[in-house]
Scaffold this motif. Sequence first.
Motif, short mmCIF file in Angstrom:
data_model
loop_
_atom_site.label_atom_id
_atom_site.label_comp_id
_atom_site.label_asym_id
_atom_site.label_seq_id
_atom_site.Cartn_x
_atom_site.Cartn_y
_atom_site.Cartn_z
N GLY A 84 0.80 -1.23 0.00
CA GLY A 84 0.00 0.00 0.00
C GLY A 84 0.83 1.27 0.00
N VAL A 85 1.88 1.30 0.81
CA VAL A 85 2.74 2.47 0.88
C VAL A 85 3.49 2.67 -0.45
N THR A 86 3.89 1.58 -1.08
CA THR A 86 4.58 1.68 -2.38
C THR A 86 3.64 2.21 -3.45
N VAL A 87 2.40 1.72 -3.49
CA VAL A 87 1.43 2.21 -4.46
C VAL A 87 1.14 3.69 -4.22
N ALA A 88 0.98 4.09 -2.97
CA ALA A 88 0.75 5.50 -2.65
C ALA A 88 1.94 6.36 -3.04
N PHE A 89 3.15 5.87 -2.81
CA PHE A 89 4.37 6.60 -3.19
C PHE A 89 4.40 6.88 -4.68
N VAL A 90 4.13 5.85 -5.47
CA VAL A 90 4.15 6.02 -6.93
C VAL A 90 3.01 6.93 -7.39
N ALA A 91 1.83 6.77 -6.81
CA ALA A 91 0.67 7.56 -7.21
C ALA A 91 0.85 9.04 -6.87
N LEU A 92 1.49 9.33 -5.76
CA LEU A 92 1.64 10.72 -5.30
C LEU A 92 2.97 11.36 -5.70
N LEU A 93 3.77 10.67 -6.47
CA LEU A 93 5.11 11.15 -6.80
C LEU A 93 5.09 12.51 -7.48
N ARG A 94 4.20 12.71 -8.41
CA ARG A 94 4.13 14.00 -9.13
C ARG A 94 3.62 15.13 -8.24
N VAL A 95 2.87 14.78 -7.21
CA VAL A 95 2.30 15.79 -6.33
C VAL A 95 3.31 16.24 -5.28
N VAL A 96 3.96 15.29 -4.62
CA VAL A 96 4.85 15.64 -3.51
C VAL A 96 6.31 15.73 -3.92
N GLY A 97 6.68 15.22 -5.10
CA GLY A 97 8.06 15.25 -5.54
C GLY A 97 8.84 14.06 -5.02
N MET A 98 9.99 13.83 -5.62
CA MET A 98 10.78 12.64 -5.31
C MET A 98 11.43 12.70 -3.93
N ILE A 99 11.98 13.83 -3.55
CA ILE A 99 12.71 13.92 -2.29
C ILE A 99 11.76 13.82 -1.10
N LEU A 100 10.73 14.64 -1.09
CA LEU A 100 9.75 14.57 -0.01
C LEU A 100 9.01 13.23 -0.04
N GLY A 101 8.71 12.74 -1.24
CA GLY A 101 8.06 11.43 -1.37
C GLY A 101 8.89 10.32 -0.79
N THR A 102 10.20 10.35 -1.04
CA THR A 102 11.10 9.34 -0.48
C THR A 102 11.10 9.42 1.04
N ALA A 103 11.16 10.63 1.58
CA ALA A 103 11.16 10.80 3.03
C ALA A 103 9.86 10.26 3.64
N LEU A 104 8.73 10.58 3.03
CA LEU A 104 7.45 10.09 3.54
C LEU A 104 7.32 8.58 3.40
N PHE A 105 7.80 8.04 2.29
CA PHE A 105 7.77 6.60 2.05
C PHE A 105 8.58 5.85 3.12
#
Length: 152
Positions: A84-105
Amino acid sequence: MRSADRITAALLLALSVAFAAGALKYYQWWGPGGPGPAFVPFWLGLVMAGLALMMLVKSVRNARPGEAWLPRGEGLRAMLVVLGVTVAFVALLRVVGMILGTALFVATLVWFLGRHRWWVIAAVAAGAAGFNYLVFVRWLRVPFPELGIWIF
């Protein structure tokens, strides 16, 4: 578990051989300046094939039936959290960006799976995001999706 291991190993073996063969078929092995674009994919395919073959041999030699193929209880919960977290990371990547997305993931995974203190979660997430940024953006110059609102 043994039959699942056998099927997985056979599929990985077939895919890795096809990967190595495809590298040689579609790309140049060696160029005037050295290794061509097929060099690394070919060797990667061979290494993957070797590992899949070792997995296949081990599953054939093992007489024990092994554990259930699909985990139950806590194992199933952990698998679903990671998925679930991986799917959310990929789905939200364009919204939150790669760096913040990686930190949240990473923070979400460390929190759900490790149950660590908040400062450990923050340190690991910031370290992973910072390492990701330094290696890919600064060193390799890979263009990352940037934060939707703020730009670094």
